[in-house]
Design a protein around this motif. Structure first.
Motif, PDB file in Angstrom:
ATOM      1  N   GLU A 272       0.401  -5.239  -7.852  1.00 43.58           N
ATOM      2  CA  GLU A 272      -0.320  -6.512  -8.049  1.00 43.58           C
ATOM      3  C   GLU A 272       0.705  -7.647  -8.044  1.00 43.58           C
ATOM      4  N   GLN A 273       2.012  -7.229  -8.744  1.00 36.31           N
ATOM      5  CA  GLN A 273       3.018  -8.320  -8.725  1.00 36.31           C
ATOM      6  C   GLN A 273       3.504  -8.609  -7.452  1.00 36.31           C
ATOM      7  N   VAL A 274       3.817  -7.555  -6.708  1.00 30.45           N
ATOM      8  CA  VAL A 274       4.535  -7.588  -5.480  1.00 30.45           C
ATOM      9  C   VAL A 274       3.525  -8.365  -4.642  1.00 30.45           C
ATOM     10  N   ALA A 275       2.241  -7.968  -4.683  1.00 32.26           N
ATOM     11  CA  ALA A 275       1.218  -8.717  -3.819  1.00 32.26           C
ATOM     12  C   ALA A 275       1.135 -10.168  -3.954  1.00 32.26           C
ATOM     13  N   ARG A 276       1.210 -10.491  -5.040  1.00 30.21           N
ATOM     14  CA  ARG A 276       1.201 -12.206  -5.470  1.00 30.21           C
ATOM     15  C   ARG A 276       2.350 -12.491  -5.220  1.00 30.21           C
ATOM     16  N   ARG A 277       3.402 -11.917  -5.438  1.00 29.90           N
ATOM     17  CA  ARG A 277       4.770 -12.792  -4.875  1.00 29.90           C
ATOM     18  C   ARG A 277       4.956 -12.981  -3.511  1.00 29.90           C
ATOM     19  N   LEU A 278       4.310 -11.916  -2.592  1.00 31.24           N
ATOM     20  CA  LEU A 278       4.476 -12.056  -1.058  1.00 31.24           C
ATOM     21  C   LEU A 278       3.263 -12.429  -0.571  1.00 31.24           C
ATOM     22  N   TYR A 279       2.325 -12.656  -1.078  1.00 33.72           N
ATOM     23  CA  TYR A 279       1.089 -13.372  -0.515  1.00 33.72           C
ATOM     24  C   TYR A 279       0.627 -11.926   0.244  1.00 33.72           C
ATOM     25  N   LEU A 280       0.392 -10.980  -0.180  1.00 34.47           N
ATOM     26  CA  LEU A 280      -0.346  -9.897   0.242  1.00 34.47           C
ATOM     27  C   LEU A 280      -1.462  -9.350  -0.395  1.00 34.47           C
ATOM     28  N   ASN A 281      -2.388  -8.458   0.184  1.00 29.17           N
ATOM     29  CA  ASN A 281      -3.402  -7.854  -0.784  1.00 29.17           C
ATOM     30  C   ASN A 281      -2.716  -6.642  -1.306  1.00 29.17           C
ATOM     31  N   GLU A 282      -3.143  -6.077  -2.508  1.00 23.61           N
ATOM     32  CA  GLU A 282      -2.664  -5.167  -3.175  1.00 23.61           C
ATOM     33  C   GLU A 282      -2.367  -3.944  -2.670  1.00 23.61           C
ATOM     34  N   LYS A 283      -3.213  -3.458  -1.756  1.00 23.24           N
ATOM     35  CA  LYS A 283      -3.194  -2.303  -0.996  1.00 23.24           C
ATOM     36  C   LYS A 283      -1.941  -2.311  -0.080  1.00 23.24           C
ATOM     37  N   ALA A 284      -1.711  -3.417   0.594  1.00 21.21           N
ATOM     38  CA  ALA A 284      -0.738  -3.706   1.382  1.00 21.21           C
ATOM     39  C   ALA A 284       0.518  -3.568   0.763  1.00 21.21           C
ATOM     40  N   ALA A 285       0.761  -4.297  -0.427  1.00 18.85           N
ATOM     41  CA  ALA A 285       1.868  -4.123  -1.266  1.00 18.85           C
ATOM     42  C   ALA A 285       2.194  -2.735  -1.983  1.00 18.85           C
ATOM     43  N   GLN A 286       1.223  -2.077  -2.048  1.00 15.65           N
ATOM     44  CA  GLN A 286       1.319  -0.523  -2.407  1.00 15.65           C
ATOM     45  C   GLN A 286       1.894   0.010  -1.493  1.00 15.65           C
ATOM     46  N   THR A 287       1.560   0.023  -0.280  1.00 13.47           N
ATOM     47  CA  THR A 287       2.053   0.693   0.865  1.00 13.47           C
ATOM     48  C   THR A 287       3.629   0.410   1.135  1.00 13.47           C
ATOM     49  N   LEU A 288       4.047  -0.983   0.956  1.00 13.98           N
ATOM     50  CA  LEU A 288       5.352  -1.367   0.971  1.00 13.98           C
ATOM     51  C   LEU A 288       6.127  -0.748   0.073  1.00 13.98           C
ATOM     52  N   LEU A 289       5.915  -0.844  -1.192  1.00 11.53           N
ATOM     53  CA  LEU A 289       6.406  -0.035  -2.500  1.00 11.53           C
ATOM     54  C   LEU A 289       6.762   1.618  -2.169  1.00 11.53           C
ATOM     55  N   ASP A 290       5.330   2.055  -1.593  1.00 15.08           N
ATOM     56  CA  ASP A 290       5.567   3.784  -1.410  1.00 15.08           C
ATOM     57  C   ASP A 290       6.691   3.740  -0.277  1.00 15.08           C
ATOM     58  N   GLN A 291       6.648   2.750   0.723  1.00 13.40           N
ATOM     59  CA  GLN A 291       7.621   3.209   1.893  1.00 13.40           C
ATOM     60  C   GLN A 291       9.009   2.911   1.274  1.00 13.40           C
ATOM     61  N   LEU A 292       9.353   2.085   0.517  1.00 14.06           N
ATOM     62  CA  LEU A 292      10.633   1.776   0.008  1.00 14.06           C
ATOM     63  C   LEU A 292      11.247   2.927  -1.049  1.00 14.06           C
ATOM     64  N   TYR A 293      10.085   3.397  -1.589  1.00 15.51           N
ATOM     65  CA  TYR A 293      10.349   4.664  -2.496  1.00 15.51           C
ATOM     66  C   TYR A 293      10.893   5.895  -1.234  1.00 15.51           C
ATOM     67  N   ALA A 294       9.925   5.979  -0.265  1.00 11.50           N
ATOM     68  CA  ALA A 294      10.248   7.166   0.513  1.00 11.50           C
ATOM     69  C   ALA A 294      11.738   6.782   1.343  1.00 11.50           C
ATOM     70  N   ALA A 295      11.960   5.637   1.401  1.00 13.67           N
ATOM     71  CA  ALA A 295      13.175   5.499   2.294  1.00 13.67           C
ATOM     72  C   ALA A 295      14.523   5.338   1.466  1.00 13.67           C
ATOM     73  N   GLY A 296      14.246   5.644  -0.099  1.00 15.46           N
ATOM     74  CA  GLY A 296      15.379   5.746  -0.931  1.00 15.46           C
ATOM     75  C   GLY A 296      15.795   4.402  -1.358  1.00 15.46           C
ATOM     76  N   VAL A 297      15.080   3.410  -1.262  1.00 10.16           N
ATOM     77  CA  VAL A 297      15.483   1.996  -1.425  1.00 10.16           C
ATOM     78  C   VAL A 297      15.075   1.722  -3.102  1.00 10.16           C
ATOM     79  N   ALA A 298      14.053   2.257  -3.457  1.00  7.23           N
ATOM     80  CA  ALA A 298      13.538   2.080  -4.778  1.00  7.23           C
ATOM     81  C   ALA A 298      13.078   3.395  -5.255  1.00  7.23           C
ATOM     82  N   THR A 299      13.190   3.413  -6.823  1.00  8.55           N
ATOM     83  CA  THR A 299      12.680   4.373  -7.702  1.00  8.55           C
ATOM     84  C   THR A 299      11.471   3.977  -8.432  1.00  8.55           C
ATOM     85  N   VAL A 300      10.714   5.117  -8.623  1.00 13.26           N
ATOM     86  CA  VAL A 300       9.569   4.843  -9.351  1.00 13.26           C
ATOM     87  C   VAL A 300       9.615   5.435 -10.916  1.00 13.26           C
ATOM     88  N   GLY A 301       8.939   4.842 -11.698  1.00 13.10           N
ATOM     89  CA  GLY A 301       8.863   5.102 -13.107  1.00 13.10           C
ATOM     90  C   GLY A 301       7.813   6.132 -13.361  1.00 13.10           C
TER      91      GLY A 301
END
Length: 133
Positions: A42-71
């Protein structure tokens, strides 16, 4: 007066191989701006002007690519945490170049996206079979 900074061949390879879209890069830069902050879709969607589903997909991709961790926990929150120092340094360099040559980096990202789309679409083009002599 100088033009935008040159994008090195190494950086071009990194962008082509690791950055599938401008929103993906923008998500990396958003998380990178405050590495201690945990972001949800939700926070990423607001900041990047995306819908929440698209933002979640981006976050999941960043996690899969080893760019981000998930709590752990019910709310999936992501933090900037590149797996390797090399990845971190490439992202840092890309952030610098992008801030000074947004159009050049964006065009590079779009050119690879368009090329892949053209290759995919080209596979479905019907061609006249070669004539037998």
């Amino acid at each position: 007066m100088t033009g935008p900074p040159h994008i090195s061949e190494e950086m071009q390879r990194f962008v082509v191989l690791a950055i599938p879209s401008v929103p993906y890069l923008e998500a990396i830069l958003l998380l990178r701006a405050d590495p201690l902050l945990a972001w949800d879709a939700e926070q990423v969607a607001r900041r990047l002007y995306l819908n929440e589903k698209a933002a979640q997909t981006l976050l999941d991709q960043l996690y899969a690519a080893g760019v981000a961790t998930v709590g752990a926990g019910e709310e999936r929150r992501f933090c900037y945490a590149p797996q390797t120092e090399h990845m971190r340094s490439m992202i840092d360099a890309l952030a610098d170049i992008y801030s000074r040559n947004l159009i050049g980096v964006s065009n590079l990202i779009h050119s690879t996206t368009n090329s892949k789309a053209r290759q995919f679409a080209d596979a479905f083009v019907f061609r006249k079979p070669p004539e037998n002599p």
